[in-house]
Scaffold this active site. Sequence first.
Site, mmCIF file in Angstrom:
data_model
loop_
_atom_site.group_PDB
_atom_site.id
_atom_site.type_symbol
_atom_site.label_atom_id
_atom_site.label_comp_id
_atom_site.label_asym_id
_atom_site.label_seq_id
_atom_site.Cartn_x
_atom_site.Cartn_y
_atom_site.Cartn_z
ATOM 1 N N TYR A 109 -14.723 -31.327 61.131
ATOM 2 C CA TYR A 109 -13.775 -30.479 62.586
ATOM 3 C C TYR A 109 -14.979 -30.316 63.044
ATOM 4 O O TYR A 109 -15.361 -29.264 62.772
ATOM 5 C CB TYR A 109 -13.177 -29.843 62.291
ATOM 6 C CG TYR A 109 -12.341 -29.871 63.043
ATOM 7 C CD1 TYR A 109 -12.147 -29.588 64.435
ATOM 8 C CD2 TYR A 109 -11.322 -27.808 62.991
ATOM 9 C CE1 TYR A 109 -11.832 -29.129 65.898
ATOM 10 C CE2 TYR A 109 -11.279 -27.289 64.363
ATOM 11 C CZ TYR A 109 -10.934 -27.841 65.373
ATOM 12 O OH TYR A 109 -10.164 -26.879 66.443
ATOM 13 N N ASP A 150 -12.373 -35.231 64.450
ATOM 14 C CA ASP A 150 -12.418 -34.793 66.023
ATOM 15 C C ASP A 150 -13.952 -34.221 65.873
ATOM 16 O O ASP A 150 -14.461 -32.877 65.729
ATOM 17 C CB ASP A 150 -11.673 -33.686 66.358
ATOM 18 C CG ASP A 150 -11.666 -32.704 67.195
ATOM 19 O OD1 ASP A 150 -12.225 -33.099 68.099
ATOM 20 O OD2 ASP A 150 -10.916 -31.658 67.437
#
Length: 260
Positions: A109, A150
């Site tokens: 992330y 992400d």
Amino acid sequence: MKIATFNINGIKARIGALSDWLQSANPDVVLAQEIKSVDENFPREHFEDMGYVVETHGQKGFNGVAILSKLPLEDVTRGLPGDPEDEQARWIEATVMGDTTAVRLCGLYLPNGNPAPGPKYDYKLAWMDRLHTRAEELLAAEMPAVMAGDYNVIPQAEDAARPDAWKDDALFLPQTRQAFRRILNLGFTEAFRARTQGPGHYSFWDYQANSWERNNGIRIDHMLLTPQAADLLEDCWIEKDVRAAEKPSDHVPVWCALAA
């Protein structure tokens, strides 16, 4: 081996939606981001009852990454190397044992970086430098490896419905895209673009301003493959329809299928 990356935007808010998706989609492995939970509060037993091995690297209220796998996991490590003072939970690794091949999975992330310029953007670029170093190590190991999650990076103008709206945003600044390309150029394959070209493919739609209804999206969830993993790539796709489900995340799953 079907692997999905999915920013779930909070396990507490999304446990129902995530469970429904797991039952219908039946992934072998899920790399999850933004679990927003400390390890001890993650509903581990719930997902174990669904047949998944669960490994988490959590943080109270923010960030947090996890791996849910129906296949055996080995050598689990937590935290991106390179900064022992970094307490943000943004990186988890494990080796997943497929039918014929072991694959190193890295769930990430990447920091958002806004507002830019500023300390948050400095942290994002420094994190990407550390990611570049870890990427070099994965390549040197010469085994199938996937860095997925992400990335908070819009790689090209075609990856945004309205690129002009993002020109001053940390996700689309030239330094951000350059840092992403620097990693790719080490020898990684961006799995989605290896299978699908052209504009109009997004993985995130903001909750505000009817972004989903207007298809005002961006593509920021990516799967980067070492050459050994790229050789196993059968397909990669974005499961867009998940965004229309009840109480959805603002992201949708991105998948790759490996002949492993």
